[in-house]
Design an enzyme around this catalytic site. Structure first.
Site, PDB file in Angstrom:
ATOM      1  N   ARG A 110       0.823  -1.217   0.000  1.00 24.73           N
ATOM      2  CA  ARG A 110       0.000   0.000   0.000  1.00 24.73           C
ATOM      3  C   ARG A 110       0.850   1.258   0.000  1.00 24.73           C
ATOM      4  NH1 ARG A 110      -5.545  -0.876   1.826  1.00 24.73           N
ATOM      5  NH2 ARG A 110      -5.648   1.316   2.274  1.00 24.73           N
ATOM      6  N   TYR A 213      -0.242 -13.428   0.166  1.00 27.61           N
ATOM      7  CA  TYR A 213       0.308 -13.201  -1.182  1.00 27.61           C
ATOM      8  C   TYR A 213       1.613 -12.420  -1.054  1.00 27.61           C
ATOM      9  CZ  TYR A 213      -2.446  -8.828  -0.694  1.00 27.61           C
ATOM     10  OH  TYR A 213      -3.016  -7.656  -0.247  1.00 27.61           O
ATOM     11  N   ASP A 291     -14.338   4.581   0.630  1.00 29.74           N
ATOM     12  CA  ASP A 291     -14.905   4.101   1.894  1.00 29.74           C
ATOM     13  C   ASP A 291     -15.844   5.128   2.537  1.00 29.74           C
ATOM     14  OD1 ASP A 291     -13.590   1.712   1.673  1.00 29.74           O
ATOM     15  OD2 ASP A 291     -12.397   1.910   3.491  1.00 29.74           O
TER      16      ASP A 291
HETATM   17  C1  LIG Z   1      -8.131  -6.406   6.046  1.00 31.38           C
HETATM   18  C2  LIG Z   1      -8.353  -5.541   4.848  1.00 31.38           C
HETATM   19  C3  LIG Z   1      -7.757  -5.908   3.646  1.00 31.38           C
HETATM   20  C4  LIG Z   1      -8.030  -5.165   2.491  1.00 31.38           C
HETATM   21  N1  LIG Z   1      -7.485  -5.571   1.302  1.00 31.38           N
HETATM   22  C5  LIG Z   1      -7.837  -4.926   0.162  1.00 31.38           C
HETATM   23  C6  LIG Z   1      -7.366  -5.369  -1.118  1.00 31.38           C
HETATM   24  O1  LIG Z   1      -6.584  -6.330  -1.220  1.00 31.38           O
HETATM   25  N2  LIG Z   1      -7.789  -4.706  -2.233  1.00 31.38           N
HETATM   26  C7  LIG Z   1      -8.635  -3.624  -2.147  1.00 31.38           C
HETATM   27  O2  LIG Z   1      -9.013  -3.081  -3.194  1.00 31.38           O
HETATM   28  N3  LIG Z   1      -9.052  -3.159  -0.962  1.00 31.38           N
HETATM   29  C8  LIG Z   1      -8.700  -3.774   0.189  1.00 31.38           C
HETATM   30  N4  LIG Z   1      -9.162  -3.316   1.388  1.00 31.38           N
HETATM   31  C9  LIG Z   1     -10.036  -2.116   1.429  1.00 31.38           C
HETATM   32  C10 LIG Z   1      -9.257  -0.836   1.278  1.00 31.38           C
HETATM   33  O3  LIG Z   1      -8.241  -0.793   2.223  1.00 31.38           O
HETATM   34  C11 LIG Z   1     -10.151   0.407   1.455  1.00 31.38           C
HETATM   35  O4  LIG Z   1     -11.396   0.190   0.860  1.00 31.38           O
HETATM   36  C12 LIG Z   1      -9.471   1.626   0.792  1.00 31.38           C
HETATM   37  O5  LIG Z   1      -8.287   1.944   1.479  1.00 31.38           O
HETATM   38  C13 LIG Z   1     -10.406   2.842   0.784  1.00 31.38           C
HETATM   39  O6  LIG Z   1      -9.724   3.967   0.267  1.00 31.38           O
HETATM   40  P1  LIG Z   1     -10.183   5.441   0.606  1.00 31.38           P
HETATM   41  O7  LIG Z   1      -9.240   6.330  -0.118  1.00 31.38           O
HETATM   42  O8  LIG Z   1     -11.639   5.562   0.363  1.00 31.38           O
HETATM   43  O9  LIG Z   1     -10.016   5.583   2.182  1.00 31.38           O
HETATM   44  P2  LIG Z   1      -8.716   5.486   3.096  1.00 31.38           P
HETATM   45  O10 LIG Z   1      -7.670   4.631   2.461  1.00 31.38           O
HETATM   46  O11 LIG Z   1      -9.202   5.108   4.459  1.00 31.38           O
HETATM   47  O12 LIG Z   1      -8.135   6.974   3.129  1.00 31.38           O
HETATM   48  C14 LIG Z   1      -8.779   8.006   3.861  1.00 31.38           C
HETATM   49  C15 LIG Z   1      -7.773   9.103   4.143  1.00 31.38           C
HETATM   50  O13 LIG Z   1      -8.459  10.204   4.723  1.00 31.38           O
HETATM   51  C16 LIG Z   1      -7.752  10.688   5.843  1.00 31.38           C
HETATM   52  N5  LIG Z   1      -8.744  11.310   6.738  1.00 31.38           N
HETATM   53  C17 LIG Z   1      -9.706  10.670   7.456  1.00 31.38           C
HETATM   54  N6  LIG Z   1     -10.443  11.548   8.145  1.00 31.38           N
HETATM   55  C18 LIG Z   1      -9.935  12.786   7.862  1.00 31.38           C
HETATM   56  C19 LIG Z   1     -10.295  14.097   8.280  1.00 31.38           C
HETATM   57  N7  LIG Z   1     -11.304  14.337   9.117  1.00 31.38           N
HETATM   58  N8  LIG Z   1      -9.555  15.146   7.807  1.00 31.38           N
HETATM   59  C20 LIG Z   1      -8.529  14.925   6.926  1.00 31.38           C
HETATM   60  N9  LIG Z   1      -8.156  13.697   6.517  1.00 31.38           N
HETATM   61  C21 LIG Z   1      -8.865  12.639   6.966  1.00 31.38           C
HETATM   62  C22 LIG Z   1      -7.092   9.451   6.409  1.00 31.38           C
HETATM   63  O14 LIG Z   1      -5.967   9.785   7.219  1.00 31.38           O
HETATM   64  C23 LIG Z   1      -6.690   8.705   5.138  1.00 31.38           C
HETATM   65  O15 LIG Z   1      -5.444   9.100   4.651  1.00 31.38           O
HETATM   66  C24 LIG Z   1      -8.880  -4.025   2.559  1.00 31.38           C
HETATM   67  C25 LIG Z   1      -9.422  -3.613   3.775  1.00 31.38           C
HETATM   68  C26 LIG Z   1      -9.178  -4.379   4.915  1.00 31.38           C
HETATM   69  C27 LIG Z   1      -9.817  -3.969   6.218  1.00 31.38           C
END
Ligand SMILES: Cc1cc2nc3c(=O)[nH]c(=O)nc-3n(C[C@H](O)[C@H](O)[C@H](O)COP(=O)(O)OP(=O)(O)OC[C@H]3O[C@@H](n4cnc5c(N)ncnc54)[C@H](O)[C@@H]3O)c2cc1C
Length: 395
Positions: A110, A213, A291
């Site tokens: 990641r 993996y 998310d």
């Molecule tokens: C066990 C596990 C394994 C996984 N494996 C996979 C996989 O193999 N493949 C896959 O596609 N997905 C996988 N996922 C899912 C994936 O990790 C998430 O769905 C993905 O990271 C979502 O991305 P995002 O950018 O929406 O949110 P996030 O990656 O959560 O990023 C959110 C960002 O916002 C910031 N933030 C939060 N609140 C605030 C705030 N109030 N002010 C400013 N900044 C803030 C955080 O610090 C963070 O940097 C897995 C999840 C889990 C739990």
């Protein structure tokens, strides 16, 4: 990037510098927008964990011009192997080498993915501001973003890409209550001491399974282990656990699993919660993605891939529309049904992996085994809707 309308002169604030926020910032910048990313952390970093970038997510990486750079730091997956956890015998196999040649599947650290996205964003002129924890967002013709420090900014469009505990989702939606699925996940990266091949192995047992993996040059192994249990764990990677607790949970598994788990020191521990997909993904001059809109259980490895798809479609929908609100509405229309389907399938997978020994498991495993041995094309074909989907070609 085939845009019909330029987003020049539009000031866009993206909250969250994760996979979804950074990919969206890059896509918007390609369309000419002035983009600022606000990230609460003091650095754009990621927990030590792997992520599977499947062909559908890779389409977005390719369209952003980053596929070669990603390939250089990744392991290309050759198979997904479903295994009987107790014996190590293969139950079924998804041969990823039989995918069409333009559909590649990568195992990525990641941190490498996030580094690639953040350095690209910066090089393209995206402003990334760290230590900016957003407290509240007010929507309207000129949305207002207030930081925890009391500082504030106004902007033309605000995008909440701030993950599972989003500050923007509740602005657009009535509160919903996530429920604990009765499952926890441990996560760790360990040295690859077993010579694990370039495949994702799903070691299945009653009430638990483990996915492994390789990462980077194959010297590391990503481990995600899931166990059903009644007690609650928090929905955050900041909680860690004793490696022995993980080893005890998988004591009935085969020697390969024992050898892998013997390397684990203090794994992260995460409670898996189901959240409803948000009803409203946009409001006035405001949207959510990844998310923040639809937390996804990890059983189909699609959360980050869905965030990548959202990021592309949001930028494309905005650039293809006559005004911001029409673009935001088109974004939700183009995304919601697909994401809901992915989330439903991911939730069902947990049950399938955790079948208890007995006639039902025997029948399920036998059917899967026969399908993968005698009709491997059909086995792979079951995932066409997922991996063959190309958001960069649909408008
Ligand atoms: C066990 C596990 C394994 C996984 N494996 C996979 C996989 O193999 N493949 C896959 O596609 N997905 C996988 N996922 C899912 C994936 O990790 C998430 O769905 C993905 O990271 C979502 O991305 P995002 O950018 O929406 O949110 P996030 O990656 O959560 O990023 C959110 C960002 O916002 C910031 N933030 C939060 N609140 C605030 C705030 N109030 N002010 C400013 N900044 C803030 C955080 O610090 C963070 O940097 C897995 C999840 C889990 C739990």
């Amino acid at each position: 990037m085939g845009s019909t309308v330029t987003l020049n002169d539009i000031d866009i604030t993206v909250i969250g510098g994760g996979v979804g926020g950074l990919a969206c910032a890059i896509a918007l910048r390609h369309h000419g927008a002035a983009v600022t990313v606000l990230e609460q952390a003091e650095a754009i970093t990621e927990v030590g964990a792997g992520v599977q970038v499947s062909p559908n997510g890779l389409r977005v990486i390719e369209a952003l011009g980053l596929a070669d750079a990603l390939a250089a730091t990744s392991v290309q997956g050759q198979a997904v192997s479903l295994r009987n956890g107790a014996t190590g015998a293969e139950v079924a196999r998804l041969d990823l080498r039989s995918l069409p040649s333009d559909q590649r599947y990568f195992f990525v650290h990641r941190a490498d993915l996030v580094d690639l996205l953040s350095s690209t964003a910066r090089d393209m002129g995206v402003t990334i501001r760290l230590l900016q924890q957003v407290d509240t967002v007010t929507t309207g013709p000129t949305p207002r973003v207030v930081m925890a420090t009391g500082d504030h900014r106004t902007t033309d469009l605000v995008i909440g890409a701030d993950g599972i505990h989003s500050s923007v989702r509740p602005v657009l939606n009535a509160p919903t209550k996530p429920f604990f699925t009765g499952q926890v996940a441990w996560r760790s990266i360990v040295p690859n001491v077993t010579g694990h091949p370039p495949q994702a192995r799903v070691h299945m047992g009653p009430g638990r399974h483990m996915v492994t993996y390789p990462l980077r040059d194959g010297t590391k192994l990503n481990v995600v282990a899931v166990e059903e249990r009644s007690d609650w764990a928090s929905e955050s990677w900041s909680q860690t656990d004793d490696g022995d607790a993980l080893r005890r949970a998988f004591a009935g598994f085969d020697a390969e699993v024992h050898q892998i788990l013997s390397q684990v020191e203090r794994p992260g521990l995460w409670g898996l919660f189901r959240h409803p997909v948000a009803q409203h993904w946009y409001g006035q001059n405001c949207a959510i993605l990844g998310d923040a809109a639809h937390p996804t259980l990890p059983f189909l490895a699609q959360g980050a891939n869905m965030a990548l798809e959202d990021a592309w479609v949001l930028a494309d929908a905005l650039a293809s529309a006559n005004d911001l609100q029409a673009g935001l509405a088109a974004y939700q229309t183009r995304r919601k049904a697909r994401v809901t389907r992915v989330i439903d399938v991911a939730s069902q997978n947990a049950r399938n992996y955790h079948l208890k020994p007995g006639p039902f498991r025997f029948a399920a495993h036998t059917a899967l085994g026969m399908l993968s041995r005698h009709a491997p094309g059909r086995m792979l074909g079951r995932f066409d809707w997922l991996y063959g989907h190309d958001v960069t070609r649909q408008h």
